[in-house]
Scaffold this motif. Structure first.
Motif, PDB file in Angstrom:
ATOM      1  N   THR A 135       1.731  -5.804   2.264  1.00  0.00           N
ATOM      2  CA  THR A 135       2.340  -4.461   2.856  1.00  0.00           C
ATOM      3  C   THR A 135       0.913  -3.590   3.044  1.00  0.00           C
ATOM      4  OG1 THR A 135       2.511  -3.727   0.406  1.00  0.00           O
ATOM      5  CG2 THR A 135       4.311  -4.949   1.267  1.00  0.00           C
ATOM      6  N   LYS A 136      -0.120  -3.722   2.156  1.00  0.00           N
ATOM      7  CA  LYS A 136      -1.065  -2.771   2.362  1.00  0.00           C
ATOM      8  C   LYS A 136      -1.810  -2.872   3.745  1.00  0.00           C
ATOM      9  CE  LYS A 136      -5.241  -1.032  -0.169  1.00  0.00           C
ATOM     10  NZ  LYS A 136      -6.008  -0.715  -1.481  1.00  0.00           N
ATOM     11  N   ALA A 137      -1.924  -4.096   3.861  1.00  0.00           N
ATOM     12  CA  ALA A 137      -2.482  -4.380   5.291  1.00  0.00           C
ATOM     13  C   ALA A 137      -1.470  -3.880   6.573  1.00  0.00           C
ATOM     14  CB  ALA A 137      -2.691  -6.157   5.634  1.00  0.00           C
ATOM     15  N   LEU A 138      -0.314  -4.082   6.287  1.00  0.00           N
ATOM     16  CA  LEU A 138       0.720  -3.555   7.303  1.00  0.00           C
ATOM     17  C   LEU A 138       0.448  -2.249   7.591  1.00  0.00           C
ATOM     18  CD1 LEU A 138       3.690  -5.881   6.728  1.00  0.00           C
ATOM     19  CD2 LEU A 138       2.380  -5.705   8.782  1.00  0.00           C
ATOM     20  N   VAL A 139       0.560  -1.568   6.465  1.00  0.00           N
ATOM     21  CA  VAL A 139       0.252  -0.023   6.454  1.00  0.00           C
ATOM     22  C   VAL A 139      -0.853   0.394   7.222  1.00  0.00           C
ATOM     23  CG1 VAL A 139      -0.301   2.102   5.052  1.00  0.00           C
ATOM     24  CG2 VAL A 139       1.405   0.588   4.361  1.00  0.00           C
ATOM     25  N   ASP A 140      -1.922  -0.334   6.929  1.00  0.00           N
ATOM     26  CA  ASP A 140      -3.431  -0.179   7.609  1.00  0.00           C
ATOM     27  C   ASP A 140      -3.095  -0.284   9.271  1.00  0.00           C
ATOM     28  OD1 ASP A 140      -4.697   0.643   5.532  1.00  0.00           O
ATOM     29  OD2 ASP A 140      -5.440  -1.311   5.021  1.00  0.00           O
ATOM     30  N   THR A 141      -2.521  -1.486   9.560  1.00  0.00           N
ATOM     31  CA  THR A 141      -2.248  -1.768  11.003  1.00  0.00           C
ATOM     32  C   THR A 141      -1.568  -0.650  11.519  1.00  0.00           C
ATOM     33  OG1 THR A 141      -2.391  -3.986  10.474  1.00  0.00           O
ATOM     34  CG2 THR A 141      -1.177  -3.418  12.513  1.00  0.00           C
ATOM     35  N   TYR A 142      -0.332  -0.245  11.074  1.00  0.00           N
ATOM     36  CA  TYR A 142       0.498   0.756  11.792  1.00  0.00           C
ATOM     37  C   TYR A 142      -0.166   2.165  11.756  1.00  0.00           C
ATOM     38  CZ  TYR A 142       4.300  -2.674  11.110  1.00  0.00           C
ATOM     39  OH  TYR A 142       4.942  -3.889  10.950  1.00  0.00           O
ATOM     40  N   SER A 143      -1.205   2.410  10.920  1.00  0.00           N
ATOM     41  CA  SER A 143      -1.545   3.586  10.639  1.00  0.00           C
ATOM     42  C   SER A 143      -2.636   3.721  12.022  1.00  0.00           C
ATOM     43  CB  SER A 143      -2.565   4.057   9.455  1.00  0.00           C
ATOM     44  OG  SER A 143      -3.207   5.273   9.641  1.00  0.00           O
ATOM     45  N   LEU A 180       5.988  10.713  -0.393  1.00  0.00           N
ATOM     46  CA  LEU A 180       6.982  11.324  -1.083  1.00  0.00           C
ATOM     47  C   LEU A 180       7.369  10.500  -2.102  1.00  0.00           C
ATOM     48  CD1 LEU A 180       8.002  14.101  -1.817  1.00  0.00           C
ATOM     49  CD2 LEU A 180       9.931  13.785  -0.189  1.00  0.00           C
ATOM     50  N   LEU A 181       8.174   9.386  -1.799  1.00  0.00           N
ATOM     51  CA  LEU A 181       8.908   8.507  -2.584  1.00  0.00           C
ATOM     52  C   LEU A 181       8.144   7.512  -3.292  1.00  0.00           C
ATOM     53  CD1 LEU A 181      12.043   8.071  -0.288  1.00  0.00           C
ATOM     54  CD2 LEU A 181      11.833  10.071  -1.900  1.00  0.00           C
ATOM     55  N   LEU A 182       8.528   7.285  -4.476  1.00  0.00           N
ATOM     56  CA  LEU A 182       7.769   6.045  -5.306  1.00  0.00           C
ATOM     57  C   LEU A 182       7.897   4.732  -4.216  1.00  0.00           C
ATOM     58  CD1 LEU A 182       6.240   5.027  -7.532  1.00  0.00           C
ATOM     59  CD2 LEU A 182       8.469   4.558  -8.510  1.00  0.00           C
ATOM     60  N   SER A 183       9.086   4.664  -3.497  1.00  0.00           N
ATOM     61  CA  SER A 183       9.264   3.375  -2.866  1.00  0.00           C
ATOM     62  C   SER A 183       8.214   3.290  -1.598  1.00  0.00           C
ATOM     63  CB  SER A 183      10.847   3.320  -2.525  1.00  0.00           C
ATOM     64  OG  SER A 183      11.080   4.214  -1.934  1.00  0.00           O
ATOM     65  N   ASP A 184       8.037   4.448  -1.275  1.00  0.00           N
ATOM     66  CA  ASP A 184       7.091   4.763   0.038  1.00  0.00           C
ATOM     67  C   ASP A 184       5.643   4.468  -0.346  1.00  0.00           C
ATOM     68  OD1 ASP A 184       9.131   5.273   1.907  1.00  0.00           O
ATOM     69  OD2 ASP A 184       8.786   7.519   1.473  1.00  0.00           O
ATOM     70  N   GLN A 185       5.346   5.118  -1.523  1.00  0.00           N
ATOM     71  CA  GLN A 185       3.620   4.938  -1.880  1.00  0.00           C
ATOM     72  C   GLN A 185       3.631   3.615  -2.375  1.00  0.00           C
ATOM     73  OE1 GLN A 185       1.399   7.491  -1.267  1.00  0.00           O
ATOM     74  NE2 GLN A 185       0.251   5.688  -1.454  1.00  0.00           N
ATOM     75  N   GLU A 186       4.443   2.771  -2.782  1.00  0.00           N
ATOM     76  CA  GLU A 186       4.106   1.435  -3.516  1.00  0.00           C
ATOM     77  C   GLU A 186       3.935   0.654  -2.277  1.00  0.00           C
ATOM     78  OE1 GLU A 186       6.109  -0.577  -6.459  1.00  0.00           O
ATOM     79  OE2 GLU A 186       4.751   0.752  -7.619  1.00  0.00           O
ATOM     80  N   LEU A 187       4.156   0.819  -1.128  1.00  0.00           N
ATOM     81  CA  LEU A 187       3.790   0.007  -0.027  1.00  0.00           C
ATOM     82  C   LEU A 187       2.115  -0.165   0.001  1.00  0.00           C
ATOM     83  CD1 LEU A 187       6.175   1.131   2.863  1.00  0.00           C
ATOM     84  CD2 LEU A 187       6.559  -0.668   1.428  1.00  0.00           C
ATOM     85  N   TYR A 188       1.482   1.013  -0.330  1.00  0.00           N
ATOM     86  CA  TYR A 188       0.163   1.105  -0.326  1.00  0.00           C
ATOM     87  C   TYR A 188      -0.785   1.060  -1.725  1.00  0.00           C
ATOM     88  CZ  TYR A 188      -4.291   1.928   2.384  1.00  0.00           C
ATOM     89  OH  TYR A 188      -5.497   1.946   2.748  1.00  0.00           O
ATOM     90  N   SER A 189      -0.010   1.379  -2.463  1.00  0.00           N
ATOM     91  CA  SER A 189      -0.524   1.556  -4.084  1.00  0.00           C
ATOM     92  C   SER A 189      -0.443   0.258  -4.830  1.00  0.00           C
ATOM     93  CB  SER A 189       0.102   2.777  -4.650  1.00  0.00           C
ATOM     94  OG  SER A 189      -0.328   3.932  -4.050  1.00  0.00           O
TER      95      SER A 189
END
Length: 326
Positions: A279-287, A264-273
């Motif tokens: 940060t992208k790798a951590l998102v994948d790991t936590y998912s 929802l927030l730009l600050s959230d989506q930026e972790l992956y986009s």
């Protein structure tokens, strides 16, 4: 000055073992106020049963307090005729809430063990219990903080991460208080519960970065829904769930949302986009691993709760969280 103490700890590589933070202990009130944990837990549960959203609000309160001069309950101080505090600063006004819940808990604690437990420690315990009652992990909260007698009304505008900050800026703000990129991503996962006002993300919906078009990283179905919910001429105070998959349940769905451009927030989506591979790798790991997210979230909450606490004879134990002792 307290911020400098955290940075000094970082230089030697032991934030949690810094002389200031090392004075905190999980057993601090075992003798002086043994009923503390049960009092807080009962009243937090009561508040969440009354309003489910309160869990996210109490978690956010702890976060916003710790980022400004450390975890010292300075956020709880009301403005006075001569001093403008942190509550009404832009990042906190119409964002941080639940002060009445802390008041209720403080009154109950004072009735049980007067002038013993700090407001800062109550906020830290309430944040933990809010996560627990939302289905998330629990942990032993380090205690022994004391309460600030001063406020910094301008600091929140510069040090609290903003929903419109880019990832570089967010990482810098976390680093300034001794938190790592892992802490950025794991603590952002707290957005698996709670709501956000249209005002915090409507810049993404119609004219992103003055482009005349929406944010291209926002998934099309979600975009269409949000454009109806938050039209240009609409009420910017309208609330939208931060996690559409499981809005009031603490889980790893937040990270799955980011993978499908549903942040929802730009600050959230930026972790992956963004182009940040870490940060992208951590998102994948936590998912993929809820247990890894839970473990890292707990570690980051403990670390955040240890940002520049007042201990020993510093500060005071406020009897009313809204005002300094007379």
């Amino acid at each position: 000055m307290r911020r400098n103490r955290v940075l000094s700890c970082l230089l030697v590589g032991f934030v949690l073992m810094c002389a200031v933070g090392a004075q905190l202990t999980t057993t601090f009130y075992d003798t002086s106020c043994p009923a503390l944990q049960s009092i807080v837990r009962r009243l937090v549960l009561q508040a969440i049963v009354t309003e489910t959203r309160m869990a996210a609000s109490l978690l956010r309160m702890h976060f916003h307090d710790c980022f400004v001069n450390g975890c010292d309950a300075s956020l709880l101080l009301d403005d006075t005729a001569t001093v403008t505090g942190e509550k009404t600063a832009a990042p906190n006004n119409n964002s941080v809430r639940g002060f009445d819940v802390i008041d209720t808990i403080k009154t109950a604690v004072e009735n049980n063990c007067s002038k013993t437990v700090s407001c800062a420690d109550i906020v830290a315990i309430a944040a933990r219990d809010s996560v627990l009652f939302s289905g998330g992990p629990s942990w032993s909260v380090l205690l022994g903080r004391r309460d600030a007698t001063t406020v910094n009304g301008t600091a929140p505008n510069f040090v609290i991460p903003s929903p419109v900050d880019n990832l570089t800026e967010i990482i810098r703000k976390f680093a300034d208080v001794g938190l790592s990129i892992t802490d950025v991503v794991s603590l952002s996962g707290g957005h698996t519960i709670g709501r956000a006002r249209c005002a915090t993300f409507n810049n993404r919906l119609f004219d992103f970065n003055s482009s005349g078009s929406p944010d291209p990283t926002l998934e099309s179905t979600m975009l269409a829904t949000l454009q109806v919910t938050c039209p240009p001429s609409g009420d910017n105070s309208t609330l939208v769930s931060l996690d559409r998959r499981s809005r009031d349940w603490f889980d790893n769905a937040y990270f799955k949302n980011l993978q499908s451009n549903n942040g929802l927030l730009l600050s959230d989506q930026e972790l992956y986009s963004s182009s940040n591979a870490q940060t992208k790798a951590l998102v994948d790991t936590y998912s993929a691993s809820p247990s890894t997210f839970s473990t890292d979230f707990v570690n980051s909450m403990i670390k955040m709760g240890n940002i520049s606490p007042l201990t020993g004879t510093a500060g005071e134990i406020r009897t009313n969280c809204r005002v300094v002792n007379s």
